[in-house]
Structure formats: C-alpha cells, structure tokens
Design a protein around this motif. Structure first.
Motif, PDB file in Angstrom:
ATOM      1  N   ARG A 191       2.013   6.814  -6.895  1.00 35.04           N
ATOM      2  CA  ARG A 191       0.969   7.740  -7.342  1.00 35.04           C
ATOM      3  C   ARG A 191       1.437   9.181  -7.144  1.00 35.04           C
ATOM      4  O   ARG A 191       1.170  10.045  -7.994  1.00 35.04           O
TER       5      ARG A 191
ATOM      6  N   VAL B 241       2.528   1.820  -3.556  1.00 30.78           N
ATOM      7  CA  VAL B 241       1.583   2.322  -4.554  1.00 30.78           C
ATOM      8  C   VAL B 241       1.278   3.800  -4.287  1.00 30.78           C
ATOM      9  O   VAL B 241       1.206   4.606  -5.220  1.00 30.78           O
TER      10      VAL B 241
ATOM     11  N   ARG C  38       0.834  -1.210   0.000  1.00 32.90           N
ATOM     12  CA  ARG C  38       0.000   0.000   0.000  1.00 32.90           C
ATOM     13  C   ARG C  38       0.868   1.258   0.000  1.00 32.90           C
ATOM     14  O   ARG C  38       0.570   2.232  -0.713  1.00 32.90           O
TER      15      ARG C  38
ATOM     16  N   CYS D 166       3.754   9.970  -9.993  1.00 30.37           N
ATOM     17  CA  CYS D 166       2.986  10.133 -11.238  1.00 30.37           C
ATOM     18  C   CYS D 166       2.258  11.468 -11.269  1.00 30.37           C
ATOM     19  O   CYS D 166       2.193  12.132 -12.309  1.00 30.37           O
TER      20      CYS D 166
ATOM     21  N   LEU E 266       2.843   2.285 -15.267  1.00 27.01           N
ATOM     22  CA  LEU E 266       1.523   2.109 -14.664  1.00 27.01           C
ATOM     23  C   LEU E 266       0.723   1.046 -15.413  1.00 27.01           C
ATOM     24  O   LEU E 266       0.100   0.167 -14.785  1.00 27.01           O
TER      25      LEU E 266
ATOM     26  N   TRP F 234      -4.254   0.860  -6.401  1.00 28.74           N
ATOM     27  CA  TRP F 234      -4.212   2.102  -7.176  1.00 28.74           C
ATOM     28  C   TRP F 234      -5.547   2.850  -7.088  1.00 28.74           C
ATOM     29  O   TRP F 234      -5.579   4.082  -7.021  1.00 28.74           O
ATOM     30  N   GLU F 235      -6.643   2.110  -7.063  1.00 26.65           N
ATOM     31  CA  GLU F 235      -7.964   2.735  -7.007  1.00 26.65           C
ATOM     32  C   GLU F 235      -8.244   3.386  -5.661  1.00 26.65           C
ATOM     33  O   GLU F 235      -9.178   4.183  -5.541  1.00 26.65           O
TER      34      GLU F 235
ATOM     35  N   LYS G  42      -0.547  -2.555 -13.790  1.00 30.07           N
ATOM     36  CA  LYS G  42      -1.957  -2.938 -13.767  1.00 30.07           C
ATOM     37  C   LYS G  42      -2.173  -4.271 -14.472  1.00 30.07           C
ATOM     38  O   LYS G  42      -2.966  -5.110 -14.014  1.00 30.07           O
TER      39      LYS G  42
ATOM     40  N   PHE H 211      -2.098  -4.662  -7.393  1.00 27.56           N
ATOM     41  CA  PHE H 211      -1.706  -3.281  -7.676  1.00 27.56           C
ATOM     42  C   PHE H 211      -2.911  -2.472  -8.136  1.00 27.56           C
ATOM     43  O   PHE H 211      -3.115  -1.343  -7.675  1.00 27.56           O
ATOM     44  N   SER H 212      -3.701  -3.021  -9.050  1.00 26.98           N
ATOM     45  CA  SER H 212      -4.861  -2.295  -9.576  1.00 26.98           C
ATOM     46  C   SER H 212      -5.824  -1.912  -8.461  1.00 26.98           C
ATOM     47  O   SER H 212      -6.359  -0.793  -8.436  1.00 26.98           O
TER      48      SER H 212
ATOM     49  N   ARG I 228      -6.361   5.556  -4.346  1.00 25.41           N
ATOM     50  CA  ARG I 228      -5.902   6.933  -4.560  1.00 25.41           C
ATOM     51  C   ARG I 228      -5.149   7.500  -3.365  1.00 25.41           C
ATOM     52  O   ARG I 228      -5.204   8.710  -3.081  1.00 25.41           O
TER      53      ARG I 228
END
Length: 274
Positions: free
Chosen positions: A171, A167, A164, A174, A187, A201-202, A191, A197-198, A204
């Motif tokens: 972010r 990631v 966590r 990025c 990225l 990533w959601e 994914k 990871f996906s 945020r």
C-alpha cells in the motif's frame, strides 16, 4: 556559477559573437532569458537570497544549465523545496543485467533476487530457485505468489504475521504512485485471487519496506529461518534488491550451504514457495 561555466553559448543555442568572453560559459543574463525569468531574480537565486521560487522555474533553470537528475534534486533542496522523485536511469540493458547478476550471485549460498516496483522478480540467484522456488522464464510476482500460491501458504510458518506486513508495504508503494496503472493491475489481481489480501487491504495499514523474518519448511532440509532485507537503489528507483540472511536458528546457514552443493542441487528438484 560553476554550472553556468560548463555550458557554452553554442550548446545553449546562442551565438557567441566571435568575441572573447570574460565569463566562461553562460552569463547570468543569458540564463535568465533562456529560463524565462528576470535577470535580477536569477541573480538573487544564485546569491541564495530569501526569494519565492516554484518547481516550474527551478526546472527551467535546471534545463538551461543542463543539470543531471541528482543536481536538479540538489537545486530543489538548496531552494528549500521538496525534491522530485529520482528519474529512472536508462543504462544499457546488458550492463544493468550483468552488474545485478554479479551482485546477487555474490550473495550465494543465500537467496537473493531483484524485484521491480510492481513486486515482479526480474533476476534471481540459484539459491533463490532452490529455497524460494523461482524458476527461469516463469513470472514470479512476490505479492501474488504470497497470497495465491498454496505451496507458500503450507510451507510458511509465519504466513499470517508476514501477510499484514507485506500488504502494508505494498500500500505504501501504491500510495507513492496513485495513478500508476501497473500497481492497479497487480492490486486487482491480488484482490481477485485472495480474500485474505482484500481483507488486509481494507485495514489501510502503511509500512516502509525493510526487514521481515521468514520461517520456511523446505522439503529437503526442513526449517529455514531467514531475515529478508529490501534495499533500494537510488540509481534505479524502479528496482529493489532483496537479500536473505540466515538467522542463528535451525542450523539455517549450514542447510543453505548444503543446498548450494552439488548434492543439494541434484536434490532440489521440487518447487518451493517462499
């Protein structure tokens, strides 16, 4: 004024007229003309008056005065504006590599490596090879390896906790360069290679790069407890130094010393993810 004095009329593309100048370097009026601003406005700028300035005008002045990147950013601060991101320096490749190689080798027997802004390891020490499994000539993207390397998953005791954080840090990187195709490529690969990871990533989440704790089960010495620290280099904002320090647990320091010894090097023939 001191920066004006450094630039001769000839360097600025102006005729010197052959006469002796009372003002060393460029006159205020000459800077104003070359920068495309009014002479009175430029005088007020030098005097530090409370006037409205724009990044475009400051860049024009910086160009005329031949300011370095550090001086240009300082000019922004003096004018009360957020400074632009540092420009990537372009030293001779060999000088850069030699200096960074000496840096990470001096960290022996503790693992160390240099990573670019896309999380690709570009240089690593022998200890990083022995502990983390990095190999010369092989691509090692720290984000992709973390999620897609099954050996990493099996040997990292605190994988869920660090996933966590990693990631969230990626972010943040990025977000600082939203149009950078290099970040978008990493990225997309992350994914495609990892549902975990996906999902993360959601969420945020955003975190700055700093320190994380790593607990690794090494096939030769067992548990290693390390503190991984990411250091930014102002002169090379595209690169980061990643240093691993042994924690006072599991006799980690002594185990790293053994892995760096001739006996340990002979035995470290197994790929170890980190």
């Amino acid at each position: 004024m001191s920066r004006r004095a450094r630039v001769t009329p000839a360097e600025a593309g102006l005729p010197d007229g052959g006469a002796r100048r009372r003002t060393p370097g460029l006159r205020r009026e000459e800077v104003a003309v070359l920068a495309g601003v009014g002479a009175s406005w430029y005088q007020w700028l030098e005097q530090g008056r409370d006037i409205s300035v724009s990044p475009q005008v400051l860049d024009a002045v910086a160009r005329v005065l031949r300011l370095s990147d550090a001086e240009r950013r300082h000019l922004y601060l003096l004018a009360g504006l957020n400074p632009p991101a540092p420009e990537v320096a372009a030293p001779a490749p060999q000088d850069m590599c030699d200096g960074l190689r000496r840096l990470i080798d001096a960290w022996m027997p503790h693992p160390a490596y240099i990573m670019d802004k896309y999380y690709n390891a570009v240089l690593h020490s022998e200890a990083a090879a022995a502990v983390l499994g990095m190999r010369p000539g092989e691509r090692w993207n720290c984000l992709i390896e973390f999620f897609a390397n099954p050996m990493y998953r099996s040997r990292s005791r605190n994988w869920d906790e660090n996933a966590r954080t990693l990631v969230a840090q990626f972010r943040a990187a990025c977000s600082a360069s939203p149009d950078d195709e290099g970040f978008q490529a990493v990225l997309a690969e992350a994914k495609a290679s990892s549902p975990e990871f996906s999902a993360l990533w959601e969420l945020r989440d955003i975190e700055d790069a700093g320190q994380i704790r790593r607990e690794l089960d090494h096939p030769l010495v067992g548990l290693l407890c390390l503190e991984s620290t990411v250091l930014q280099m102002p002169v090379r904002p595209d690169l980061s130094i990643v240093l691993h320090t042994p924690l006072d647990e599991a006799d980690t320091a002594a185990k790293l010393e053994w892995l760096a010894s001739p006996e340990g090097r002979r035995g470290a023939m197994y790929p170890v993810a980190g």
